[in-house]
Design a protein around this motif. Structure first.
Motif, PDB file in Angstrom:
ATOM      1  N   UNK A  57      11.869 -85.890  39.071  1.00 49.50           N
ATOM      2  CA  UNK A  57      12.574 -84.618  39.217  1.00 49.50           C
ATOM      3  C   UNK A  57      13.626 -84.497  38.124  1.00 49.50           C
ATOM      4  N   UNK A  58      13.596 -83.398  37.387  1.00 50.82           N
ATOM      5  CA  UNK A  58      14.618 -83.129  36.388  1.00 50.82           C
ATOM      6  C   UNK A  58      15.641 -82.147  36.928  1.00 50.82           C
ATOM      7  N   UNK A  59      16.905 -82.348  36.581  1.00 51.57           N
ATOM      8  CA  UNK A  59      17.989 -81.470  37.020  1.00 51.57           C
ATOM      9  C   UNK A  59      18.655 -80.852  35.798  1.00 51.57           C
ATOM     10  N   UNK A  60      18.784 -79.531  35.795  1.00 50.18           N
ATOM     11  CA  UNK A  60      19.462 -78.818  34.712  1.00 50.18           C
ATOM     12  C   UNK A  60      20.805 -78.314  35.230  1.00 50.18           C
ATOM     13  N   UNK A  61      21.866 -78.676  34.526  1.00 45.08           N
ATOM     14  CA  UNK A  61      23.210 -78.272  34.941  1.00 45.08           C
ATOM     15  C   UNK A  61      24.082 -78.154  33.693  1.00 45.08           C
TER      16      UNK A  61
END
Length: 348
Positions: free
Chosen positions: A71-75
């Motif tokens: 899972x990739x998280x963009x923030x």
């Protein structure tokens, strides 16, 4: 001195612990969502995780699977309680499922930067992406989700989007509920601080404010609505603007807790009393809500649980292990009344 880097230069838990000024065990508790860790310590650890670019190798200790799930998280920044809670929620879900989590930090909330981060995550092996606000609304409709061909979910988004899942509270209903609580305390001249136009939650919360006034039979007054940017500084500026009105509001409701804290600061600078002279309310129930004086009345949206649920949805899409298929998931909110509004205005 103990070595803090793995062979190949990878950042270890010990390096994160040294940066955060805590033990390696505390870092492990935060990353795995176990143990008893205070909100402040958790924020410090998550800031260190993101500053160092640490990526927990959760997959290495998971059971063998036919397909790897990452899972990739963009923030944009972990330097606020909202995003720290979101990252902890995502870590809770990935740790429990035995899948890997990787992060992509974006310098500014513009589509080109979001696209660069998302494509970079996919190149690194991510097969699902979790978006912090405002990246869901930035990316949706651009064709990027379809081009990447992987599941995408947006956290804390109050409405449906056509090309990704959205998980959050009903922003409109939540704000209306807080207005109802303020009206019950006798307030009829209520100021409102909006959020930035880049966030889809901002117009929803403004609509909820209008709904609450209409339900109470209170006429709309443009002078009582002022813009904010979801920052403490913009809350101070908005508070000053509302306090400069010839007729002061008896309550000010800000669209998030950081701005509400700024409003409180502006009120204190005028030697006015909270809540006797002016009541204050916010939105989120961030840790700052109970750190300021008087403690802040707010709408609680459970960010950690929202992010955890969104991550579970993504894992289910990638692994085919089931889970919710709905692309629009609404979580419960709660109106929390604390000292900043716990005062009944005298009835005239």
């Amino acid at each position: 001195m103990a070595r803090t880097r793995r062979k190949g230069g990878g950042i270890t838990i010990q390096a994160v612990a040294e940066r955060a000024g805590v033990s390696a065990m505390t870092v492990s508790y935060v990353i795995n969502g176990t143990g008893r860790v205070s909100a402040a310590t958790r924020e410090t650890v998550m800031a260190a995780v993101n500053e160092l670019g640490y990526q927990p190798n959760i997959a290495a200790r998971s059971l063998a699977s036919a397909a790897t799930c990452r899972i990739g998280v963009v923030y944009q920044s972990s330097q606020n309680a909202f995003l720290s809670a979101m990252l902890v929620g995502a870590l809770n879900a990935t740790a429990r499922a035995g899948v890997e989590l990787t992060v992509g930090k974006v310098d500014a909330p513009v589509l080109a930067n979001a696209e660069q981060a998302m494509r970079g995550l996919v190149r690194s092996g991510a097969n699902a992406i979790l978006l912090a606000p405002p990246y869901g609304e930035l990316v949706s409709g651009s064709g990027l989700v379809e081009a990447l061909g992987i599941p995408v979910a947006a956290v804390a988004h109050g409405g449906a989007l056509p090309d990704m899942a959205t998980i959050g509270v009903d922003d409109r209903a939540a704000v209306s509920a807080m207005v109802e609580r303020l009206v019950a305390r006798g307030h009829r001249r209520i100021g409102f601080v909006t959020g930035p136009d880049t966030h889809d939650s901002s117009p929803l919360r403004l609509a909820g404010f209008r709904d609450g006034l209409e339900a109470a039979g209170i006429a709309w007054d443009d002078a009582l609505v002022t813009p904010g940017l979801f920052t403490f500084e913009s809350g101070v500026a908005a508070g000053e603007a509302l306090l400069d009105l010839a007729e002061l509001p008896t309550a000010i409701f800000a669209s998030n807790d950081d701005m509400a804290s700024g409003v409180s600061s502006a009120i204190h600078r005028r030697d006015l009393r909270i809540p006797q002279d002016i009541a204050v309310a916010g939105f989120d129930d961030a840790p700052i809500a109970v750190k300021i004086w008087p403690s802040l009345s707010t709408v609680r949206q459970p960010i950690e649980q929202i992010a955890e649920r969104a991550t579970e949805w993504l894992i289910g899409q990638v692994t085919g292990r089931g889970g919710e298929q709905s692309r629009e998931i609404r979580m419960p909110f709660e109106v929390i009344e604390r000292e900043s509004s716990a005062f009944d205005l005298p009835r005239l």
